[in-house]
Design a protein around this motif. Structure first.
Motif, PDB file in Angstrom:
ATOM      1  N   VAL A  65      -3.411   4.529  17.596  1.00 51.11           N
ATOM      2  CA  VAL A  65      -4.642   4.678  16.821  1.00 51.11           C
ATOM      3  C   VAL A  65      -5.664   3.739  17.444  1.00 51.11           C
ATOM      4  N   ILE A  66      -6.825   4.269  17.769  1.00 49.48           N
ATOM      5  CA  ILE A  66      -7.866   3.487  18.433  1.00 49.48           C
ATOM      6  C   ILE A  66      -9.215   3.781  17.792  1.00 49.48           C
ATOM      7  N   GLN A  67     -10.184   2.962  18.132  1.00 54.40           N
ATOM      8  CA  GLN A  67     -11.573   3.300  17.831  1.00 54.40           C
ATOM      9  C   GLN A  67     -12.103   4.025  19.055  1.00 54.40           C
ATOM     10  N   TYR A  68     -12.613   5.229  18.855  1.00 53.08           N
ATOM     11  CA  TYR A  68     -13.111   6.003  19.992  1.00 53.08           C
ATOM     12  C   TYR A  68     -14.447   6.630  19.612  1.00 53.08           C
ATOM     13  N   LYS A 127      -3.752   5.245   7.830  1.00 57.37           N
ATOM     14  CA  LYS A 127      -3.794   4.375   6.652  1.00 57.37           C
ATOM     15  C   LYS A 127      -3.382   2.950   7.017  1.00 57.37           C
ATOM     16  N   VAL A 128      -2.308   2.815   7.817  1.00 54.13           N
ATOM     17  CA  VAL A 128      -1.847   1.486   8.229  1.00 54.13           C
ATOM     18  C   VAL A 128      -2.940   0.773   9.024  1.00 54.13           C
ATOM     19  N   TYR A 129      -3.578   1.481   9.961  1.00 50.01           N
ATOM     20  CA  TYR A 129      -4.677   0.916  10.771  1.00 50.01           C
ATOM     21  C   TYR A 129      -5.794   0.422   9.855  1.00 50.01           C
ATOM     22  N   SER A 130      -6.083   1.218   8.826  1.00 53.52           N
ATOM     23  CA  SER A 130      -7.167   0.884   7.903  1.00 53.52           C
ATOM     24  C   SER A 130      -6.818  -0.301   7.008  1.00 53.52           C
ATOM     25  N   VAL A 131      -5.619  -0.279   6.380  1.00 54.74           N
ATOM     26  CA  VAL A 131      -5.281  -1.355   5.427  1.00 54.74           C
ATOM     27  C   VAL A 131      -5.091  -2.695   6.124  1.00 54.74           C
ATOM     28  N   LEU A 132      -4.727  -2.653   7.400  1.00 52.73           N
ATOM     29  CA  LEU A 132      -4.607  -3.899   8.169  1.00 52.73           C
ATOM     30  C   LEU A 132      -5.950  -4.344   8.742  1.00 52.73           C
ATOM     31  N   ASN A 133      -6.997  -3.549   8.469  1.00 49.67           N
ATOM     32  CA  ASN A 133      -8.352  -3.862   8.919  1.00 49.67           C
ATOM     33  C   ASN A 133      -8.421  -3.996  10.439  1.00 49.67           C
ATOM     34  N   MET A 134      -7.753  -3.075  11.114  1.00 46.79           N
ATOM     35  CA  MET A 134      -7.639  -3.127  12.570  1.00 46.79           C
ATOM     36  C   MET A 134      -8.893  -2.610  13.255  1.00 46.79           C
ATOM     37  N   SER A 135      -9.021  -3.013  14.528  1.00 47.30           N
ATOM     38  CA  SER A 135      -9.997  -2.425  15.449  1.00 47.30           C
ATOM     39  C   SER A 135      -9.371  -2.528  16.830  1.00 47.30           C
ATOM     40  N   PRO A 147       7.724   9.181   7.059  1.00 49.68           N
ATOM     41  CA  PRO A 147       7.604   8.163   8.109  1.00 49.68           C
ATOM     42  C   PRO A 147       7.837   6.753   7.559  1.00 49.68           C
ATOM     43  N   TYR A 148       8.737   6.027   8.205  1.00 48.92           N
ATOM     44  CA  TYR A 148       9.007   4.623   7.883  1.00 48.92           C
ATOM     45  C   TYR A 148       8.388   3.757   8.980  1.00 48.92           C
ATOM     46  N   PHE A 149       7.511   2.859   8.588  1.00 54.21           N
ATOM     47  CA  PHE A 149       6.800   1.996   9.532  1.00 54.21           C
ATOM     48  C   PHE A 149       7.712   0.869  10.023  1.00 54.21           C
ATOM     49  N   LEU A 150       7.744   0.664  11.348  1.00 48.08           N
ATOM     50  CA  LEU A 150       8.539  -0.428  11.916  1.00 48.08           C
ATOM     51  C   LEU A 150       7.676  -1.611  12.320  1.00 48.08           C
ATOM     52  N   TYR A 187       0.828  -1.217   0.000  1.00 52.36           N
ATOM     53  CA  TYR A 187       0.000   0.000   0.000  1.00 52.36           C
ATOM     54  C   TYR A 187       0.863   1.269   0.000  1.00 52.36           C
ATOM     55  N   GLY A 188       2.136   1.109  -0.352  1.00 48.54           N
ATOM     56  CA  GLY A 188       3.005   2.269  -0.500  1.00 48.54           C
ATOM     57  C   GLY A 188       3.562   2.816   0.807  1.00 48.54           C
ATOM     58  N   ILE A 189       3.455   2.047   1.880  1.00 47.03           N
ATOM     59  CA  ILE A 189       4.013   2.478   3.163  1.00 47.03           C
ATOM     60  C   ILE A 189       5.515   2.191   3.157  1.00 47.03           C
ATOM     61  N   LYS A 190       6.311   3.180   3.510  1.00 42.96           N
ATOM     62  CA  LYS A 190       7.769   3.004   3.528  1.00 42.96           C
ATOM     63  C   LYS A 190       8.192   2.173   4.734  1.00 42.96           C
ATOM     64  N   THR A 191       9.180   1.290   4.527  1.00 40.23           N
ATOM     65  CA  THR A 191       9.722   0.450   5.597  1.00 40.23           C
ATOM     66  C   THR A 191      11.243   0.359   5.423  1.00 40.23           C
ATOM     67  N   ALA A 192      11.915  -0.150   6.449  1.00 43.58           N
ATOM     68  CA  ALA A 192      13.356  -0.387   6.349  1.00 43.58           C
ATOM     69  C   ALA A 192      13.624  -1.564   5.404  1.00 43.58           C
ATOM     70  N   ILE A 193      14.844  -1.624   4.847  1.00 46.03           N
ATOM     71  CA  ILE A 193      15.267  -2.800   4.072  1.00 46.03           C
ATOM     72  C   ILE A 193      15.457  -3.942   5.067  1.00 46.03           C
ATOM     73  N   SER A 194      14.993  -5.135   4.723  1.00 47.73           N
ATOM     74  CA  SER A 194      15.050  -6.225   5.705  1.00 47.73           C
ATOM     75  C   SER A 194      15.385  -7.575   5.083  1.00 47.73           C
TER      76      SER A 194
END
Length: 326
Positions: A207-210, A261-269, A283-286, A127-134
């Motif tokens: 990020v939470i549901q509130y 966006k990360v919360y949404s694409v992972l379908n989190m709650s 921002p690079y996601f860890l 989904y175009g989220i930047k991350t470290a090389i791993s």
């Protein structure tokens, strides 16, 4: 009628004591006039409910009930305060799903996915989220140190794939430090992740549901005395957590947008707290934690407080959201 709430805590991992602390904080902050709340210790050796005097009662795993004063106690909702297995990796949530018991966490698949750092990174990258090389290794794989350095460079981070609270994580500055770091990570997990070092500002964002909406909490900046945000920095006062983070408006907006966006694409709650490194305003996601620390000093409650949400409101919102879910 007051609802019966089970606060599950403990677990099977190195994080058991941290979880017991979190669970007790939840227990102490829930309104006793509104809920009948019970502390439930889920440990390798026993599943027990505790009464106010800390007497233990065995949990019947057929329906997650127990007998108190000749009365069978069942639950309307489970508040999940188990860091690590089996609360954060989906196992316990799958069991609750099978017996039809509501809980405050995301569905079991989302919990299992986000607990696995490698799989989470694979999804968010799409989904175009930047991350470290791993690089990923499974126990028993041939270790080619030159190949590792060629791909991720030095220094690099070596971490267990399925563990929380910074257990088993090392920062390797030289080729000679990589192998001991790998051995340390394998003590926590049979799968490990080796990531490139990102030189930037470390931030943590809840990020939470509130009240029926996805809410990004104020961002926390992590400033550690140690080489990185390790266990000592996280739990033994070797870091400074600054909320709200000292970011420019542009940086803040980018982190908030990415976190949502990360919360949404992972379908989190339910609860989530994700870690990012800001490099040149990007921002690079860890990783994502789905059962973050819930003590007064923990990062997500700090963020809620800055947002004007008390611990009582934070915890009760999670329960009411769960109770109102179909």
């Amino acid at each position: 009628m007051k609802k019966n709430i089970a606060i599950v805590m403990g677990g099977f991992s190195s994080e058991v004591n941290i979880s017991l602390t979190s669970g007790n904080v939840v227990y102490n902050h829930l309104d006793k006039e509104k809920y009948n709340s019970f502390r439930i210790h889920i440990l390798k050796e026993k599943w027990v409910a505790l009464d106010a005097a800390n007497n233990e009662y065995t949990i019947d795993k057929n329906d997650f009930s127990f007998i108190l004063n000749n009365n069978k106690i069942t639950f309307d909702c489970v508040f999940n305060a188990i860091h690590g297995a089996p609360g954060e990796n989906g196992m316990l949530l799958a069991y609750f799903n099978l017996i039809g018991l509501k809980h405050t966490s995301a569905p079991f698949y989302q919990m299992a996915l986000t607990f696995n750092k490698r799989d989470t990174l694979s999804v968010v990258k799409e989904y175009g989220i930047k991350t470290a090389i791993s690089i990923y290794l499974n126990k028993g794989d041939v270790i080619d140190l030159n190949q590792i350095i060629d791909k991720v460079g030095l220094p690099c981070f070596v971490k267990p794939n399925n563990a929380g609270s910074s257990y088993g994580i090392s920062k390797a500055h030289t080729k000679e430090e990589i192998l001991p770091a790998i051995e340390k990570a394998y003590k926590e997990d049979t799968e490990i992740l080796i990531e490139s070092f990102l030189d930037g500002i470390e931030v943590s964002v809840g990020v939470i549901q509130y009240k029926g909406k996805t809410k990004v909490l104020p961002i926390t900046e992590i400033v550690t005395e140690n080489d990185f945000f390790d266990y000592e920095a996280k739990y033994e006062g070797k870091s400074k957590e600054i909320t709200p983070a000292r970011l420019t408006a542009e940086e803040r907006i980018k982190v908030e947008k990415t976190a949502k966006k990360v919360y949404s694409v992972l379908n989190m709650s339910g609860f989530s707290r994700s870690e990012y490194i800001l490099v040149n305003c990007e921002p690079y996601f860890l990783e994502m934690n789905t059962v973050p620390g819930l003590t007064e000093e923990s990062i997500l409650p700090q963020q809620a407080q800055v947002a004007g949400i008390s611990l009582k409101e934070l915890f009760e919102n999670a329960i009411e959201t769960s109770l109102n879910t179909l």
